[in-house]
Design a protein around this motif. Structure first.
Motif, PDB file in Angstrom:
ATOM      1  N   PHE A  89      13.659 -36.867  -5.323  1.00 48.87           N
ATOM      2  CA  PHE A  89      13.231 -35.881  -6.566  1.00 48.87           C
ATOM      3  C   PHE A  89      11.618 -35.451  -6.107  1.00 48.87           C
ATOM      4  O   PHE A  89      10.780 -36.185  -6.190  1.00 48.87           O
ATOM      5  CB  PHE A  89      13.394 -36.436  -7.939  1.00 48.87           C
ATOM      6  N   HIS A  90      11.574 -34.226  -5.868  1.00 46.49           N
ATOM      7  CA  HIS A  90      10.166 -33.631  -5.630  1.00 46.49           C
ATOM      8  C   HIS A  90       9.512 -32.771  -6.698  1.00 46.49           C
ATOM      9  O   HIS A  90       9.860 -32.741  -7.613  1.00 46.49           O
ATOM     10  CB  HIS A  90      10.351 -32.683  -4.295  1.00 46.49           C
ATOM     11  N   ALA A  91       8.139 -32.578  -6.366  1.00 46.48           N
ATOM     12  CA  ALA A  91       7.162 -31.927  -7.353  1.00 46.48           C
ATOM     13  C   ALA A  91       7.769 -30.560  -7.833  1.00 46.48           C
ATOM     14  O   ALA A  91       7.374 -30.148  -8.901  1.00 46.48           O
ATOM     15  CB  ALA A  91       5.871 -31.827  -6.579  1.00 46.48           C
ATOM     16  N   ILE A  92       8.605 -29.794  -6.879  1.00 48.52           N
ATOM     17  CA  ILE A  92       9.138 -28.673  -7.342  1.00 48.52           C
ATOM     18  C   ILE A  92      10.240 -28.898  -8.429  1.00 48.52           C
ATOM     19  O   ILE A  92      10.291 -27.871  -9.322  1.00 48.52           O
ATOM     20  CB  ILE A  92      10.111 -27.883  -6.146  1.00 48.52           C
ATOM     21  N   HIS A  93      10.822 -30.199  -8.554  1.00 52.09           N
ATOM     22  CA  HIS A  93      11.581 -30.359  -9.595  1.00 52.09           C
ATOM     23  C   HIS A  93      10.874 -30.647 -10.964  1.00 52.09           C
ATOM     24  O   HIS A  93      11.339 -30.253 -12.032  1.00 52.09           O
ATOM     25  CB  HIS A  93      12.484 -31.460  -9.426  1.00 52.09           C
ATOM     26  N   ASP A  94       9.617 -31.201 -10.770  1.00 48.59           N
ATOM     27  CA  ASP A  94       8.483 -31.478 -11.960  1.00 48.59           C
ATOM     28  C   ASP A  94       8.450 -30.085 -12.728  1.00 48.59           C
ATOM     29  O   ASP A  94       8.528 -29.797 -13.640  1.00 48.59           O
ATOM     30  CB  ASP A  94       7.581 -32.093 -11.488  1.00 48.59           C
ATOM     31  N   LEU A  95       7.928 -29.102 -11.590  1.00 48.95           N
ATOM     32  CA  LEU A  95       7.559 -27.727 -12.105  1.00 48.95           C
ATOM     33  C   LEU A  95       8.753 -26.830 -12.601  1.00 48.95           C
ATOM     34  O   LEU A  95       8.463 -25.889 -13.179  1.00 48.95           O
ATOM     35  CB  LEU A  95       6.714 -26.985 -10.957  1.00 48.95           C
ATOM     36  N   SER A  96       9.862 -27.294 -12.345  1.00 47.25           N
ATOM     37  CA  SER A  96      10.760 -26.548 -13.007  1.00 47.25           C
ATOM     38  C   SER A  96      11.087 -26.626 -14.470  1.00 47.25           C
ATOM     39  O   SER A  96      11.648 -25.911 -15.133  1.00 47.25           O
ATOM     40  CB  SER A  96      12.388 -26.727 -12.134  1.00 47.25           C
ATOM     41  N   VAL A  97      10.727 -27.761 -15.011  1.00 49.35           N
ATOM     42  CA  VAL A  97      10.676 -28.372 -16.400  1.00 49.35           C
ATOM     43  C   VAL A  97       9.159 -28.150 -16.759  1.00 49.35           C
ATOM     44  O   VAL A  97       9.010 -27.101 -17.970  1.00 49.35           O
ATOM     45  CB  VAL A  97      10.987 -29.613 -16.677  1.00 49.35           C
ATOM     46  N   ALA A  98       8.234 -28.496 -16.351  1.00 48.22           N
ATOM     47  CA  ALA A  98       6.869 -28.352 -16.717  1.00 48.22           C
ATOM     48  C   ALA A  98       6.402 -27.080 -16.035  1.00 48.22           C
ATOM     49  O   ALA A  98       5.550 -27.134 -15.001  1.00 48.22           O
ATOM     50  CB  ALA A  98       5.945 -29.464 -16.262  1.00 48.22           C
ATOM     51  N   THR A  99       6.987 -25.794 -16.538  1.00 44.64           N
ATOM     52  CA  THR A  99       6.428 -24.659 -15.899  1.00 44.64           C
ATOM     53  C   THR A  99       4.891 -24.278 -15.892  1.00 44.64           C
ATOM     54  O   THR A  99       4.154 -24.829 -16.725  1.00 44.64           O
ATOM     55  CB  THR A  99       7.270 -23.463 -16.353  1.00 44.64           C
ATOM     56  N   PRO A 100       4.215 -23.307 -14.994  1.00 45.79           N
ATOM     57  CA  PRO A 100       2.858 -23.000 -15.149  1.00 45.79           C
ATOM     58  C   PRO A 100       2.702 -22.654 -16.527  1.00 45.79           C
ATOM     59  O   PRO A 100       1.641 -22.842 -17.296  1.00 45.79           O
ATOM     60  CB  PRO A 100       3.069 -22.032 -14.177  1.00 45.79           C
ATOM     61  N   SER A 101       3.667 -21.964 -17.352  1.00 45.00           N
ATOM     62  CA  SER A 101       3.228 -21.581 -18.686  1.00 45.00           C
ATOM     63  C   SER A 101       2.930 -22.745 -19.618  1.00 45.00           C
ATOM     64  O   SER A 101       2.058 -22.866 -20.503  1.00 45.00           O
ATOM     65  CB  SER A 101       4.484 -20.722 -19.390  1.00 45.00           C
ATOM     66  N   ILE A 102       3.765 -23.856 -19.309  1.00 36.22           N
ATOM     67  CA  ILE A 102       3.649 -25.109 -20.207  1.00 36.22           C
ATOM     68  C   ILE A 102       2.307 -25.776 -19.759  1.00 36.22           C
ATOM     69  O   ILE A 102       1.734 -26.057 -20.637  1.00 36.22           O
ATOM     70  CB  ILE A 102       4.821 -25.898 -19.875  1.00 36.22           C
ATOM     71  N   ILE A 103       2.251 -25.810 -18.590  1.00 33.01           N
ATOM     72  CA  ILE A 103       0.969 -26.416 -17.929  1.00 33.01           C
ATOM     73  C   ILE A 103      -0.334 -25.723 -18.487  1.00 33.01           C
ATOM     74  O   ILE A 103      -1.338 -26.504 -18.976  1.00 33.01           O
ATOM     75  CB  ILE A 103       0.677 -26.544 -16.556  1.00 33.01           C
ATOM     76  N   ALA A 104      -0.358 -24.297 -18.415  1.00 27.64           N
ATOM     77  CA  ALA A 104      -1.591 -23.555 -18.995  1.00 27.64           C
ATOM     78  C   ALA A 104      -1.674 -23.549 -20.356  1.00 27.64           C
ATOM     79  O   ALA A 104      -2.971 -23.724 -21.152  1.00 27.64           O
ATOM     80  CB  ALA A 104      -1.486 -22.116 -18.501  1.00 27.64           C
ATOM     81  N   SER A 105      -0.662 -23.912 -21.266  1.00 27.77           N
ATOM     82  CA  SER A 105      -0.801 -23.995 -22.749  1.00 27.77           C
ATOM     83  C   SER A 105      -1.185 -25.369 -23.022  1.00 27.77           C
ATOM     84  O   SER A 105      -1.685 -25.428 -24.329  1.00 27.77           O
ATOM     85  CB  SER A 105       0.719 -23.770 -23.290  1.00 27.77           C
ATOM     86  N   ASN A 106      -1.143 -26.313 -22.351  1.00 28.38           N
ATOM     87  CA  ASN A 106      -1.472 -27.557 -22.648  1.00 28.38           C
ATOM     88  C   ASN A 106      -2.574 -28.249 -22.150  1.00 28.38           C
ATOM     89  O   ASN A 106      -3.176 -29.494 -22.630  1.00 28.38           O
ATOM     90  CB  ASN A 106      -0.231 -28.617 -22.642  1.00 28.38           C
ATOM     91  N   ILE A 107      -3.093 -27.919 -21.053  1.00 25.22           N
ATOM     92  CA  ILE A 107      -4.118 -28.578 -20.445  1.00 25.22           C
ATOM     93  C   ILE A 107      -5.300 -27.499 -20.208  1.00 25.22           C
ATOM     94  O   ILE A 107      -5.106 -26.421 -20.224  1.00 25.22           O
ATOM     95  CB  ILE A 107      -3.676 -28.887 -18.796  1.00 25.22           C
ATOM     96  N   ALA A 108      -6.424 -28.002 -20.879  1.00 24.64           N
ATOM     97  CA  ALA A 108      -7.631 -27.074 -20.947  1.00 24.64           C
ATOM     98  C   ALA A 108      -7.651 -26.212 -19.450  1.00 24.64           C
ATOM     99  O   ALA A 108      -7.552 -26.982 -18.547  1.00 24.64           O
ATOM    100  CB  ALA A 108      -8.924 -28.086 -21.083  1.00 24.64           C
ATOM    101  N   LEU A 109      -8.187 -25.101 -19.570  1.00 25.45           N
ATOM    102  CA  LEU A 109      -8.168 -24.509 -18.310  1.00 25.45           C
ATOM    103  C   LEU A 109      -9.396 -24.723 -17.351  1.00 25.45           C
ATOM    104  O   LEU A 109      -9.195 -24.767 -16.158  1.00 25.45           O
ATOM    105  CB  LEU A 109      -8.474 -22.895 -18.874  1.00 25.45           C
ATOM    106  N   ARG A 110     -10.426 -25.247 -17.997  1.00 27.96           N
ATOM    107  CA  ARG A 110     -11.298 -25.972 -17.140  1.00 27.96           C
ATOM    108  C   ARG A 110     -10.960 -26.989 -16.275  1.00 27.96           C
ATOM    109  O   ARG A 110     -11.317 -27.250 -15.080  1.00 27.96           O
ATOM    110  CB  ARG A 110     -12.489 -26.382 -18.338  1.00 27.96           C
ATOM    111  N   GLU A 111      -9.928 -28.162 -16.670  1.00 24.05           N
ATOM    112  CA  GLU A 111      -9.334 -28.952 -16.110  1.00 24.05           C
ATOM    113  C   GLU A 111      -8.422 -28.241 -14.985  1.00 24.05           C
ATOM    114  O   GLU A 111      -8.550 -28.752 -13.795  1.00 24.05           O
ATOM    115  CB  GLU A 111      -8.554 -29.841 -16.725  1.00 24.05           C
ATOM    116  N   LEU A 112      -7.877 -27.211 -15.222  1.00 21.97           N
ATOM    117  CA  LEU A 112      -7.175 -26.493 -14.087  1.00 21.97           C
ATOM    118  C   LEU A 112      -7.753 -25.732 -12.974  1.00 21.97           C
ATOM    119  O   LEU A 112      -7.006 -25.212 -12.125  1.00 21.97           O
ATOM    120  CB  LEU A 112      -6.038 -25.577 -14.803  1.00 21.97           C
ATOM    121  N   THR A 113      -9.135 -25.674 -13.088  1.00 21.32           N
ATOM    122  CA  THR A 113      -9.828 -25.171 -12.108  1.00 21.32           C
ATOM    123  C   THR A 113      -9.861 -25.949 -10.578  1.00 21.32           C
ATOM    124  O   THR A 113      -9.738 -25.514  -9.662  1.00 21.32           O
ATOM    125  CB  THR A 113     -11.396 -24.985 -12.385  1.00 21.32           C
ATOM    126  N   ARG A 114      -8.932 -27.351 -11.059  1.00 13.47           N
ATOM    127  CA  ARG A 114      -8.870 -28.178  -9.581  1.00 13.47           C
ATOM    128  C   ARG A 114      -7.870 -27.266  -8.854  1.00 13.47           C
ATOM    129  O   ARG A 114      -7.673 -27.372  -7.585  1.00 13.47           O
ATOM    130  CB  ARG A 114      -8.369 -29.471 -10.051  1.00 13.47           C
TER     131      ARG A 114
END
Length: 359
Positions: A223-248
């Motif tokens: 089970f790879h990271a691509i499967h994680d992101l098929s559920v936790a999509t970029p839209s879900i990530i950006a909506s729930n994690i502060a954008l300043r944190e996502l500059t990483r």
């Protein structure tokens, strides 16, 4: 890390016809995922309606004379733009210097005959990406983006950007490309503490359900990271994690594209778990943060007042950021990379029972 993309410079352009120059430009764009990404980004910013990226602001950064200089080897493009904006006859427009053309365009804008938006739209994003200084264009995007403003429009922009990082085909021109980031690189750029405290519980449960289902159906496949992101999509990530944190994530992509070090004044990435002021996670009195020396220390403000509820409910416990560069592990396709990443990040171990006794 990739080399920084450079503007296309034709060999002996005066000996090539317009069609050949256009073919060379498309080939140059097709070979560079970084240039494709910048072209896509410029298009997204044009239609985004952002107050920090308007046609007026963009023109002040790169006026007509500067842009015409970028296109010095493409008299056909400069003629098209000059004629379209000023009405100058095609032959006369083609034979003029970039400086003359730029001054003429500026004059019709200043006199109100042409809007700044018309001026901006006259240059295609492909032309700007192929012939313009893309490190500078990328730098200005990072510098001007208000990473501390977690508005829906900014979250949508970052979600789109993450999808573009992962894409294997350009949305402009249909060029195939190697993705700028693998799913593993994107996922591991987000520290585990932030992921597990900011991604909604139901999403993380859905990831677990998918993992168990796959193991039942295909027990021999990881089970790879691509499967994680098929559920936790970029839209879900950006909506729930502060954008300043996502500059990483943007930092890792920047290195992959070869723009590392080209962004003077870009916002500094916060240490993992630092209080960004948006979407903070309440402090947990039972947890201790590892100090820079590797020892566990009790967070300040705990004790009788904290136990009584008098502490700051929005405070977070800062932990050290990753000390080593992300590129050391971002593109590792080894299924055990998560363990390697944890070791790379400092391998902090906790002993909750011992901590509880010390409390």
């Amino acid at each position: 890390m990739a080399d920084s993309p450079t503007p296309l410079r034709h060999a002996e352009p005066e000996k090539r016809d317009d069609a050949t120059l256009a073919q060379e430009a498309q080939a140059h764009l097709g070979k560079s995922p970084a240039l494709q990404l910048v072209a896509e980004l410029l298009q997204k910013l044009r239609v985004g309606g952002f107050t920090w990226w308007t046609p007026e602001q963009v023109r002040s950064l790169w006026p007509a004379s500067v842009r015409m200089g970028w296109l010095a080897q493409r008299p056909d493009i400069r003629q098209r733009i000059t004629t379209g904006l000023t009405g100058l006859a095609p032959r006369a427009a083609r034979n003029k210097t970039p400086e003359f053309q730029g001054a003429l365009i500026d004059s019709v804008i200043e006199d109100g005959d042409v809007s700044v938006k018309q001026f901006d739209d006259a240059f295609t994003v492909e032309e700007l990406a192929v012939y313009g200084p893309t490190p500078e264009l990328w730098s200005k995007f990072r510098e001007r983006t208000p990473w501390d403003q977690d508005t829906p429009s900014h979250q949508e922009l970052v979600a789109w950007l993450f999808e573009a990082f992962l894409a294997s085909q350009s949305s402009i021109g249909g060029h195939s490309r190697k993705p700028i980031l693998t799913s593993l690189a994107l996922r591991t750029a987000i520290p585990g503490k932030i992921w597990h405290t900011r991604i909604p519980l139901e999403v993380r449960v859905a990831i677990d359900d998918l993992r168990f289902q796959r193991e039942k159906v295909k027990p021999s496949e990881a089970f790879h990271a691509i499967h994680d992101l098929s559920v936790a999509t970029p839209s879900i990530i950006a909506s729930n994690i502060a954008l300043r944190e996502l500059t990483r994530v943007v930092d890792v992509a920047e290195k992959s594209m070869g723009y590392n070090g080209s962004v003077p004044g870009k916002p500094a990435t916060l240490p993992m778990g630092a209080n960004s002021g948006v979407g903070n996670v309440p402090s947990q009195p039972g947890l201790r943060a590892a100090s820079a020396t590797g020892k566990s220390e009790a967070p300040k403000g705990e004790g009788a007042a904290g136990a009584a509820g008098g502490g700051n409910a929005n405070a977070t416990t800062p932990t050290p950021g990753r000390a080593a560069a992300d590129e050391d592990f971002a593109f590792d396709d080894d299924p055990d990379s998560d363990e390697k990443t944890a070791e790379h990040a400092g391998g902090r171990k906790r002993e909750p029972v011992a901590d509880a006794k010390r409390q």
